[in-house]
Design a protein around this motif. Structure first.
Motif, mmCIF file in Angstrom:
data_model
loop_
_atom_site.group_PDB
_atom_site.id
_atom_site.type_symbol
_atom_site.label_atom_id
_atom_site.label_comp_id
_atom_site.label_asym_id
_atom_site.label_seq_id
_atom_site.Cartn_x
_atom_site.Cartn_y
_atom_site.Cartn_z
ATOM 1 N N UNK A 149 0.841 -1.194 0.000
ATOM 2 C CA UNK A 149 0.000 0.000 0.000
ATOM 3 C C UNK A 149 0.874 1.241 0.000
ATOM 4 N N UNK A 150 0.274 2.322 -0.444
ATOM 5 C CA UNK A 150 0.928 3.621 -0.404
ATOM 6 C C UNK A 150 -0.095 4.610 0.137
ATOM 7 N N UNK A 151 0.209 5.187 1.283
ATOM 8 C CA UNK A 151 -0.675 6.181 1.906
ATOM 9 C C UNK A 151 -0.073 7.543 1.645
ATOM 10 N N UNK A 152 -0.846 8.413 1.006
ATOM 11 C CA UNK A 152 -0.362 9.736 0.645
ATOM 12 C C UNK A 152 -1.197 10.788 1.367
ATOM 13 N N UNK A 153 -0.665 11.327 2.480
ATOM 14 C CA UNK A 153 -1.416 12.349 3.223
ATOM 15 C C UNK A 153 -1.672 13.582 2.359
ATOM 16 N N UNK A 154 -2.722 14.267 2.664
ATOM 17 C CA UNK A 154 -3.079 15.476 1.933
ATOM 18 C C UNK A 154 -2.461 16.689 2.626
ATOM 19 N N UNK A 155 -2.006 17.632 1.834
ATOM 20 C CA UNK A 155 -1.455 18.864 2.398
ATOM 21 C C UNK A 155 -2.569 19.761 2.939
ATOM 22 N N UNK A 156 -3.734 19.668 2.319
ATOM 23 C CA UNK A 156 -4.874 20.484 2.744
ATOM 24 C C UNK A 156 -6.111 19.597 2.797
ATOM 25 N N UNK A 157 -6.458 19.152 4.017
ATOM 26 C CA UNK A 157 -7.576 18.223 4.201
ATOM 27 C C UNK A 157 -8.916 18.853 3.789
ATOM 28 N N UNK A 158 -8.999 20.183 3.732
ATOM 29 C CA UNK A 158 -10.241 20.837 3.312
ATOM 30 C C UNK A 158 -10.447 20.735 1.803
ATOM 31 N N UNK A 159 -9.337 20.644 1.078
ATOM 32 C CA UNK A 159 -9.414 20.570 -0.386
ATOM 33 C C UNK A 159 -9.593 19.136 -0.886
ATOM 34 N N UNK A 160 -8.758 18.238 -0.372
ATOM 35 C CA UNK A 160 -8.874 16.837 -0.799
ATOM 36 C C UNK A 160 -8.385 15.908 0.299
ATOM 37 N N UNK B 189 -5.152 6.448 -0.589
ATOM 38 C CA UNK B 189 -4.645 5.130 -0.215
ATOM 39 C C UNK B 189 -4.707 4.243 -1.451
ATOM 40 N N UNK B 190 -3.556 3.765 -1.871
ATOM 41 C CA UNK B 190 -3.482 2.884 -3.032
ATOM 42 C C UNK B 190 -3.012 1.523 -2.539
ATOM 43 N N UNK B 191 -3.740 0.469 -2.917
ATOM 44 C CA UNK B 191 -3.374 -0.894 -2.518
ATOM 45 C C UNK B 191 -3.237 -1.767 -3.760
ATOM 46 N N UNK B 192 -2.201 -2.571 -3.754
ATOM 47 C CA UNK B 192 -2.008 -3.562 -4.815
ATOM 48 C C UNK B 192 -1.904 -4.924 -4.153
ATOM 49 N N UNK C 299 -6.221 -0.875 -6.315
ATOM 50 C CA UNK C 299 -7.388 -0.051 -6.002
ATOM 51 C C UNK C 299 -6.940 1.218 -5.296
ATOM 52 N N UNK C 300 -7.724 2.269 -5.497
ATOM 53 C CA UNK C 300 -7.427 3.547 -4.863
ATOM 54 C C UNK C 300 -8.651 4.005 -4.094
ATOM 55 N N UNK C 301 -8.415 4.417 -2.855
ATOM 56 C CA UNK C 301 -9.464 4.942 -1.996
ATOM 57 C C UNK C 301 -9.006 6.304 -1.479
ATOM 58 N N UNK C 302 -9.961 7.059 -0.986
ATOM 59 C CA UNK C 302 -9.648 8.312 -0.318
ATOM 60 C C UNK C 302 -10.087 8.144 1.124
ATOM 61 N N UNK C 303 -9.201 8.515 2.054
ATOM 62 C CA UNK C 303 -9.414 8.243 3.474
ATOM 63 C C UNK C 303 -9.958 9.492 4.160
#
Length: 168
Positions: A96-107, A111-114, A136-140
């Protein structure tokens, strides 16, 4: 009253002082020097403190399946970006690759899982499907430090799964 020091007292004082200094010097030479083995090669300017951070999603999470309340699907996000998913008799392993957002209000964070391996058994929802090779890609969406939603959109819309932290 005057203190009178005669010549013989002066000699005794000097001899005593010299003896005392010599005994300290001999004691210092006799004491073993405790020097760390690496002290000679230690670079005092080097930064020896390493701080490692881990993604906030690391840990064991559980998701109750609405159609089967007795079955919980577990997601174990481990260090080194490994994920193990256990659902009923099915278990999967992947990355998996978890990519935190710089601005949680924008996006939301992504989370990408293979899935690398799937044992192709029946899962909590009663389905049997080999997911090996799937990406698969999800947004947390973080509800709290112990509750997250998986969403289909980076704005937080179309959330379809709620996971609760089981272990840190």
């Amino acid at each position: 009253m005057r203190l009178v020091i005669n010549k013989s007292m002066k000699n005794i004082y000097i001899i005593g002082l010299v003896s005392l200094c010599c005994s300290f010097a001999m004691a210092d030479e006799a004491m073993p020097k405790k020097v760390p083995a690496k002290a000679q090669t230690m670079d005092l300017n080097a930064n020896t403190i390493q701080i490692e951070t881990r993604p906030e999603i690391v840990g064991l999470w559980g998701m109750e399946i609405p159609t089967n309340k007795k079955c919980v699907e577990y997601y174990n996000f481990r260090n080194a970006n490994e994920v193990v998913v256990k659902s009923g008799a099915e278990w999967s392993y992947g990355m998996y690759d978890y990519q935190p957002s710089q601005d949680m209000n924008e996006k939301l964070p992504a989370l990408i899982m293979q899935i690398k391996y799937d044992n192709n058994e029946v899962d909590c929802s009663g389905q049997q499907q080999d997911q090996s090779g799937e990406v698969s890609q999800y947004f947390v969406q973080w509800q709290s430090p112990n509750t997250i939603n998986f969403c289909a959109s980076e704005k937080g819309g179309q959330c379809f799964a709620t996971l609760r932290r089981v272990l840190p």
